[in-house]
Design a protein around this motif. Structure first.
Motif, PDB file in Angstrom:
ATOM      1  N   ALA A 218       0.824  -1.217   0.000  1.00  0.00           N
ATOM      2  CA  ALA A 218       0.000   0.000   0.000  1.00  0.00           C
ATOM      3  C   ALA A 218       0.853   1.259   0.000  1.00  0.00           C
ATOM      4  CB  ALA A 218      -0.943   0.008   1.193  1.00  0.00           C
ATOM      5  N   PHE A 219       1.957   1.235   0.775  1.00  0.00           N
ATOM      6  CA  PHE A 219       2.698   2.475   0.997  1.00  0.00           C
ATOM      7  C   PHE A 219       4.142   2.442   0.503  1.00  0.00           C
ATOM      8  CE2 PHE A 219      -0.398   2.228   4.623  1.00  0.00           C
ATOM      9  CZ  PHE A 219      -1.327   3.054   4.017  1.00  0.00           C
ATOM     10  N   GLY A 220       4.569   1.334  -0.115  1.00  0.00           N
ATOM     11  CA  GLY A 220       5.893   1.276  -0.704  1.00  0.00           C
ATOM     12  C   GLY A 220       6.995   1.565   0.294  1.00  0.00           C
ATOM     13  N   SER A 221       7.819   2.565  -0.012  1.00  0.00           N
ATOM     14  CA  SER A 221       8.978   2.875   0.830  1.00  0.00           C
ATOM     15  C   SER A 221       8.581   3.398   2.205  1.00  0.00           C
ATOM     16  CB  SER A 221       9.869   3.912   0.127  1.00  0.00           C
ATOM     17  OG  SER A 221       9.135   5.100  -0.127  1.00  0.00           O
ATOM     18  N   ASN A 222       7.320   3.792   2.376  1.00  0.00           N
ATOM     19  CA  ASN A 222       6.864   4.303   3.676  1.00  0.00           C
ATOM     20  C   ASN A 222       6.222   3.215   4.538  1.00  0.00           C
ATOM     21  OD1 ASN A 222       7.576   7.065   3.205  1.00  0.00           O
ATOM     22  ND2 ASN A 222       5.793   7.250   1.875  1.00  0.00           N
ATOM     23  N   SER A 292       4.646   6.428  -8.650  1.00  0.00           N
ATOM     24  CA  SER A 292       3.247   6.046  -8.419  1.00  0.00           C
ATOM     25  C   SER A 292       2.982   4.601  -8.785  1.00  0.00           C
ATOM     26  CB  SER A 292       2.314   6.948  -9.240  1.00  0.00           C
ATOM     27  OG  SER A 292       2.493   6.715 -10.631  1.00  0.00           O
ATOM     28  N   GLN A 293       3.875   3.971  -9.567  1.00  0.00           N
ATOM     29  CA  GLN A 293       3.641   2.615 -10.036  1.00  0.00           C
ATOM     30  C   GLN A 293       4.044   1.544  -9.024  1.00  0.00           C
ATOM     31  OE1 GLN A 293       2.121   2.166 -13.102  1.00  0.00           O
ATOM     32  NE2 GLN A 293       1.968   4.389 -12.953  1.00  0.00           N
ATOM     33  N   ASN A 294       4.621   1.943  -7.913  1.00  0.00           N
ATOM     34  CA  ASN A 294       5.217   0.971  -7.002  1.00  0.00           C
ATOM     35  C   ASN A 294       4.287   0.457  -5.920  1.00  0.00           C
ATOM     36  OD1 ASN A 294       7.629   1.309  -8.390  1.00  0.00           O
ATOM     37  ND2 ASN A 294       8.266   3.005  -7.072  1.00  0.00           N
ATOM     38  N   ASP A 295       3.171   1.113  -5.664  1.00  0.00           N
ATOM     39  CA  ASP A 295       2.322   0.700  -4.540  1.00  0.00           C
ATOM     40  C   ASP A 295       0.872   1.111  -4.775  1.00  0.00           C
ATOM     41  OD1 ASP A 295       2.068   3.513  -3.511  1.00  0.00           O
ATOM     42  OD2 ASP A 295       4.215   3.239  -3.187  1.00  0.00           O
ATOM     43  N   LEU A 296      -0.020   0.560  -3.953  1.00  0.00           N
ATOM     44  CA  LEU A 296      -1.451   0.799  -4.104  1.00  0.00           C
ATOM     45  C   LEU A 296      -1.808   2.268  -3.922  1.00  0.00           C
ATOM     46  CD1 LEU A 296      -2.831  -2.257  -2.091  1.00  0.00           C
ATOM     47  CD2 LEU A 296      -2.891  -1.963  -4.570  1.00  0.00           C
TER      48      LEU A 296
END
Length: 523
Positions: A218-222, A292-296
């Motif tokens: 959902a949040f990738g690197s975060n 933007s392509q990395n997570d929901l």
């Protein structure tokens, strides 16, 4: 003179308040007695009967007593779980038939067990079946798409669809693998420390795993910042469940009770955490649009921006609504897969022959290598097992819709103000639909796919719902489960611990009451 003026003032106040007090009295009387009895008589005329309505509580007290009795002791190692999970409904169906009436407080709820009627209701064929307006406190847990109707629902679904496209989910498989690898490494250390085997309660293990997966995807690197949300949402789920099983009267959610205060505190904390993550993501996307392509969340924000530009106006989804969808990511994304993996480990421990068959398939496809998205699509036996577990232990025991005008379905006329309960658990265990072995674990029934598994090929099997409102995250959940199960089968064999007590219970979703104690053996 002063005494006389005081009396006059007091009398005038009473005179002015009397109409209001009478209005409140008759309004309450209408809500708690006249309306329920009118609906009860209307349904009775249609041949739909059940226990008689009882003032305020309906069947809630009986339900609580039967649940307490059922949950006081575990059951044997059987998949005939309905008498324990839904003892009241089991008793009512046995006494009044498959289409019968139960009272949730002042609210009439009609159980629907006919596949054709379920198809009509869930497909919203007539346009007048909506999600019921339950206790407003439920909105503190998982609002968003599941809570919307009409055009607003259609817009949100359109915005969310790109994030859950199968190709996007394939791109998330590395994130699934990373989270699962942490679990496998931890289990390996535990097994090594105890000489090759150890007991693990997999329920909290899978709760942590799926919480980590949804945080990463959902949040990738975060995702590290997303982890605290998981714990807060878990606590909120318990508090919301408590409210759902209590009588509700308008305004109760505003009383300063201990539970209400805590619900509001969690709501504020989760909202603040999500707001911070969303703002960081928006800044990152301005610097690098490809992020933007990395997570929901990124996919959601990108889709919302595109939809807004095409409509020529402001953002279709407000910042508050984006936060609500993120809450839903957490609850639905974590809860569904956690329960599926937990029950799969339990069931495969009960049926080691199927555990061995699944392991052989996984090793043949992947060996001890990382599961990849293409290989996952060829896991026939694993898929059959997951479907059969979802049949016997569906995430939701019941799905609700409500009538807001008089509707006729399956020859029955339903008045406005009635809840229709599609009892998934009952339908999935119905011998008329699944055969005499309906209570047995038999993945072979799905060998020809879902459409040929039961006698009714449309709505006999609907663990993720059906029709236009089918769960948007079903492919996400199944892909995550396949990755996790494949990696576990590559490394371990497992069996039930002597301390495990088979005790399914419905707490919003279906889960083991006393945990899921499994003994792991390193291969």
């Amino acid at each position: 003179m002063a005494f006389s003026l005081a009396n006059i003032t007091s009398s005038a106040t009473i005179f002015l308040l009397l109409p209001l007090l009478l209005w409140v009295f008759f309004r309450v009387l209408y809500s708690v007695w006249w309306k329920p009895k009118r609906l009860e008589n209307f349904l009775k005329d249609q041949g739909i009967v059940g226990p008689p309505y009882k003032l305020f509580y309906g069947n809630l007290k009986e339900n609580a007593a039967l649940n307490k009795e059922a949950q006081s002791k575990p059951m044997g190692f059987s998949h005939n779980i309905i008498p324990r999970v839904s003892p009241l409904l089991h008793r009512i169906v046995g006494k009044y038939g498959k289409m019968s009436l139960v009272w949730i407080g002042t609210q009439p709820r009609v159980m629907i067990l006919d596949p054709e009627m379920i198809k009509d209701v869930l497909s919203n064929k007539f346009g007048h079946f909506e999600k019921p307006r339950l206790n407003p406190l439920t909105k503190l847990l998982a609002p968003g798409l599941v809570d919307y109707e009409g055009e607003k629902w259609a817009k949100h679904r359109r915005i969310l669809n790109p994030a859950f496209h199968l190709e996007k989910i394939k791109g998330m498989v590395p994130a699934f693998y990373t989270s699962c690898m942490e679990l496998i490494s931890r289990w390996n250390d535990m097994v090594d420390a105890q000489g090759g085997s150890c007991e693990v309660d997999v329920l909290p293990e899978f709760q942590n795993l799926t919480g980590d997966v949804i945080s990463r995807t959902a949040f990738g690197s975060n995702y590290h910042e997303g982890r605290p949300i998981f714990k807060l949402q878990s606590e909120q789920a318990e508090l919301v469940l408590k409210a759902l099983y209590s009588p509700y009267f308008p305004g109760l959610q505003y009383l300063p009770t201990k539970d209400n205060r805590r619900r509001r505190e969690i709501h504020k904390s989760v909202t603040a955490l999500l707001k911070g993550i969303i703002e960081k993501k928006e800044k990152a996307m301005k610097l690098d649009p490809e992020s933007s392509q990395n997570d929901l969340l990124g996919l959601l924000l990108e889709s919302n921006l595109k939809e807004s530009q095409e409509s020529g106006g402001s953002k279709v989804m407000t910042p508050e609504e984006v936060i609500d969808e993120c809450k839903l990511f957490y609850f639905a994304g974590q809860e569904t897969t956690n329960n599926l993996l937990t029950w799969t480990m339990i069931v495969l421990s009960m049926h080691p022959e199927w555990q061995n068959r699944a392991r052989e398939e996984v090793l043949e496809l992947f060996g001890k290598n990382k599961p990849d998205s293409d290989g996952l699509t060829h896991l026939k036996i694993v898929t059959m097992i997951l479907y059969e577990v979802l049949r016997l232990y569906p995430p939701l025991a019941v799905m609700l819709r409500a009538t807001y005008k008089e509707m006729k379905v399956g020859g029955i006329t339903f008045p406005p103000g009635v809840h229709l309960a599609m009892t998934t658990l009952f339908l999935h265990h119905d011998k008329e639909l699944w055969g005499e072995d309906a209570e047995q674990f038999n993945p072979e029934r799905f060998g020809g796919g879902v459409s040929k598994a039961a006698k009714h090929d449309q709505t006999a099997f609907f663990p993720f719902g059906w029709g236009p409102r089918i769960c948007i995250g079903q492919n996400f959940a199944l892909t995550e489960a396949k990755v996790a199960l494949s990696m576990i089968l590559q490394q371990f064999s497992f069996q039930l611990s002597p301390s495990y007590a088979h005790a399914p219970i419905s707490l919003i979703t279906l889960r083991p009451q006393h945990g899921a104690q499994i003994v792991l053996h390193k291969l």
